[in-house]
Design a protein around this motif. Structure first.
Motif, PDB file in Angstrom:
ATOM      1  N   HIS A 199       0.828  -1.206   0.000  1.00 13.20           N
ATOM      2  CA  HIS A 199       0.000   0.000   0.000  1.00 13.20           C
ATOM      3  C   HIS A 199       0.866   1.260   0.000  1.00 13.20           C
ATOM      4  N   SER A 200       1.958   1.253   0.788  1.00  7.38           N
ATOM      5  CA  SER A 200       2.847   2.418   0.830  1.00  7.38           C
ATOM      6  C   SER A 200       3.457   2.676  -0.542  1.00  7.38           C
ATOM      7  N   ILE A 201       3.867   1.591  -1.220  1.00  7.62           N
ATOM      8  CA  ILE A 201       4.455   1.734  -2.562  1.00  7.62           C
ATOM      9  C   ILE A 201       3.414   2.273  -3.536  1.00  7.62           C
ATOM     10  N   GLU A 202       2.196   1.742  -3.441  1.00  9.83           N
ATOM     11  CA  GLU A 202       1.128   2.204  -4.342  1.00  9.83           C
ATOM     12  C   GLU A 202       0.849   3.688  -4.133  1.00  9.83           C
ATOM     13  N   ILE A 203       0.780   4.109  -2.869  1.00 12.04           N
ATOM     14  CA  ILE A 203       0.527   5.532  -2.564  1.00 12.04           C
ATOM     15  C   ILE A 203       1.650   6.395  -3.130  1.00 12.04           C
ATOM     16  N   GLY A 204       2.897   5.983  -2.891  1.00 14.42           N
ATOM     17  CA  GLY A 204       4.045   6.739  -3.388  1.00 14.42           C
ATOM     18  C   GLY A 204       4.050   6.848  -4.907  1.00 14.42           C
ATOM     19  N   GLU A 205       3.770   5.726  -5.580  1.00 10.32           N
ATOM     20  CA  GLU A 205       3.772   5.730  -7.043  1.00 10.32           C
ATOM     21  C   GLU A 205       2.722   6.692  -7.603  1.00 10.32           C
ATOM     22  N   ARG A 206       1.526   6.658  -7.016  1.00 15.30           N
ATOM     23  CA  ARG A 206       0.453   7.528  -7.534  1.00 15.30           C
ATOM     24  C   ARG A 206       0.747   9.008  -7.288  1.00 15.30           C
ATOM     25  N   LEU A 207       1.329   9.306  -6.122  1.00 13.05           N
ATOM     26  CA  LEU A 207       1.634  10.708  -5.828  1.00 13.05           C
ATOM     27  C   LEU A 207       2.765  11.223  -6.708  1.00 13.05           C
ATOM     28  N   TYR A 208       3.788  10.411  -6.948  1.00 12.22           N
ATOM     29  CA  TYR A 208       4.878  10.843  -7.829  1.00 12.22           C
ATOM     30  C   TYR A 208       4.388  10.995  -9.272  1.00 12.22           C
ATOM     31  N   GLN A 209       3.465  10.124  -9.689  1.00  5.48           N
ATOM     32  CA  GLN A 209       2.900  10.239 -11.027  1.00  5.48           C
ATOM     33  C   GLN A 209       2.114  11.549 -11.160  1.00  5.48           C
ATOM     34  N   ALA A 210       1.313  11.879 -10.123  1.00 13.89           N
ATOM     35  CA  ALA A 210       0.555  13.134 -10.142  1.00 13.89           C
ATOM     36  C   ALA A 210       1.499  14.334 -10.157  1.00 13.89           C
ATOM     37  N   ALA A 211       2.617  14.241  -9.440  1.00 14.22           N
ATOM     38  CA  ALA A 211       3.593  15.329  -9.425  1.00 14.22           C
ATOM     39  C   ALA A 211       4.229  15.505 -10.804  1.00 14.22           C
ATOM     40  N   ASP A 212       4.589  14.390 -11.445  1.00 14.67           N
ATOM     41  CA  ASP A 212       5.181  14.479 -12.791  1.00 14.67           C
ATOM     42  C   ASP A 212       4.207  15.107 -13.777  1.00 14.67           C
ATOM     43  N   GLU A 213       2.934  14.697 -13.700  1.00 17.49           N
ATOM     44  CA  GLU A 213       1.929  15.228 -14.620  1.00 17.49           C
ATOM     45  C   GLU A 213       1.652  16.715 -14.375  1.00 17.49           C
ATOM     46  N   SER A 214       1.953  17.184 -13.151  1.00 12.76           N
ATOM     47  CA  SER A 214       1.667  18.585 -12.801  1.00 12.76           C
ATOM     48  C   SER A 214       2.916  19.457 -12.842  1.00 12.76           C
ATOM     49  N   ASN A 215       4.046  18.899 -13.225  1.00 14.02           N
ATOM     50  CA  ASN A 215       5.313  19.655 -13.258  1.00 14.02           C
ATOM     51  C   ASN A 215       5.708  20.149 -11.865  1.00 14.02           C
ATOM     52  N   VAL A 216       5.513  19.278 -10.876  1.00  7.72           N
ATOM     53  CA  VAL A 216       5.801  19.595  -9.477  1.00  7.72           C
ATOM     54  C   VAL A 216       6.901  18.671  -8.986  1.00  7.72           C
ATOM     55  N   THR A 217       7.746  19.195  -8.102  1.00  7.50           N
ATOM     56  CA  THR A 217       8.807  18.385  -7.502  1.00  7.50           C
ATOM     57  C   THR A 217       8.449  18.079  -6.053  1.00  7.50           C
ATOM     58  N   ILE A 218       8.370  16.787  -5.743  1.00 12.79           N
ATOM     59  CA  ILE A 218       8.135  16.388  -4.343  1.00 12.79           C
ATOM     60  C   ILE A 218       9.485  16.390  -3.639  1.00 12.79           C
ATOM     61  N   THR A 219       9.618  17.212  -2.620  1.00 15.45           N
ATOM     62  CA  THR A 219      10.888  17.303  -1.895  1.00 15.45           C
ATOM     63  C   THR A 219      10.957  16.314  -0.736  1.00 15.45           C
ATOM     64  N   SER A 220       9.809  15.934  -0.181  1.00 13.77           N
ATOM     65  CA  SER A 220       9.799  14.900   0.866  1.00 13.77           C
ATOM     66  C   SER A 220       8.398  14.287   0.946  1.00 13.77           C
ATOM     67  N   MET A 221       8.408  12.994   1.300  1.00 12.48           N
ATOM     68  CA  MET A 221       7.138  12.299   1.474  1.00 12.48           C
ATOM     69  C   MET A 221       7.327  11.208   2.511  1.00 12.48           C
ATOM     70  N   ALA A 222       6.398  11.087   3.431  1.00 16.36           N
ATOM     71  CA  ALA A 222       6.443  10.047   4.456  1.00 16.36           C
ATOM     72  C   ALA A 222       5.059   9.413   4.555  1.00 16.36           C
ATOM     73  N   VAL A 223       5.052   8.082   4.594  1.00 16.12           N
ATOM     74  CA  VAL A 223       3.800   7.338   4.714  1.00 16.12           C
ATOM     75  C   VAL A 223       3.820   6.589   6.036  1.00 16.12           C
ATOM     76  N   ALA A 224       2.809   6.805   6.877  1.00 14.71           N
ATOM     77  CA  ALA A 224       2.717   6.121   8.166  1.00 14.71           C
ATOM     78  C   ALA A 224       1.433   5.299   8.198  1.00 14.71           C
ATOM     79  N   GLY A 225       1.531   4.109   8.741  1.00 16.14           N
ATOM     80  CA  GLY A 225       0.333   3.269   8.856  1.00 16.14           C
ATOM     81  C   GLY A 225       0.686   1.812   8.659  1.00 16.14           C
ATOM     82  N   PRO A 226      -0.316   0.979   8.661  1.00 11.40           N
ATOM     83  CA  PRO A 226      -1.735   1.307   8.718  1.00 11.40           C
ATOM     84  C   PRO A 226      -2.245   1.498  10.138  1.00 11.40           C
ATOM     85  N   THR A 227      -3.308   2.289  10.246  1.00 12.30           N
ATOM     86  CA  THR A 227      -4.007   2.501  11.508  1.00 12.30           C
ATOM     87  C   THR A 227      -5.447   2.035  11.331  1.00 12.30           C
ATOM     88  N   ASN A 228      -5.954   1.288  12.288  1.00 16.24           N
ATOM     89  CA  ASN A 228      -7.344   0.828  12.214  1.00 16.24           C
ATOM     90  C   ASN A 228      -8.275   1.969  12.597  1.00 16.24           C
TER      91      ASN A 228
END
Length: 199
Positions: A93-122
């Motif tokens: 799930h963390s990999i999937e989230i990261g991939e989708r966010l980086y794809q959205a950044a590439d499509e928007s001409n945005v540079t992600i400088t940091s990203m952290a994924v925490a979880g899962p939480t019930n």
């Protein structure tokens, strides 16, 4: 009609003796057969008693200890498997989230400088039990519209996702000429997944 002659006393005694001897012979044969069957049954019972005694004499404590050890190993293996499955799903799930966010950044001409994924939480979403992942993102772009486009793409990246907080740092426009200043964005995004087995 002629009558049959009546046998004499001697003949009657001979017939009686023959019948008695025949009955005694038949009875003796039957008795011997029954005695033989009884002897066979007694032998079989004695053999069964020996077999039962041999089985009762076997020490089962070692086998009981081995069974208990195998049960413990099985429980441990099941716990390990459940833990590994949970970790695998978390990484997937963390990999999937990261991939989708980086794809959205590439499509928007945005540079992600940091990203952290925490979880899962019930968490409970209404009446549904869910697993949630908290995503903290910092990004930058040359102009604010690129960041706004990025945020819009992130919002639609997951069916069950929500932006919880957002901060946009827009630099002051230069008094003259061009500026190297960039617009910075930071936001917190929460993604929900249905736990495995609940779907």
């Amino acid at each position: 009609m002629a009558r049959l002659p009546t046998p004499g006393l001697k003949a009657r005694w001979i017939l009686t003796v023959v019948v008695v001897v025949a009955l005694l012979g038949a009875g003796f044969t039957y008795y011997n057969r029954q005695k033989a069957e009884q002897a066979e049954l007694l032998t079989a019972i004695a053999q069964s008693d020996k077999t039962i005694a041999a089985f009762r004499a076997v020490d089962l404590s070692k086998l009981d200890a081995e069974i208990a050890a195998l049960k413990d190993k099985n429980e441990s293996a099941q716990l390990t498997a459940a833990s590994l499955t949970s970790k695998y799903r978390s990484y997937a799930h963390s990999i999937e989230i990261g991939e989708r966010l980086y794809q959205a950044a590439d499509e928007s001409n945005v540079t992600i400088t940091s990203m952290a994924v925490a979880g899962p939480t019930n968490e409970a979403v209404g009446t549904l039990a869910m697993e949630s992942y908290a995503v903290s993102v910092e990004a930058e772009a040359a102009v604010p519209p690129q960041l706004l486009n990025f945020v819009q793409k992130v919002s639609s990246a997951f069916q069950a996702g929500a932006i919880e907080s957002l901060s946009l740092d827009i630099p002051r426009p230069p008094e003259e000429g061009t500026s190297d200043a960039v617009t910075k964005l930071s936001f917190r995004y929460r993604v929900y997944y249905v736990p495995q087995g609940a779907a």
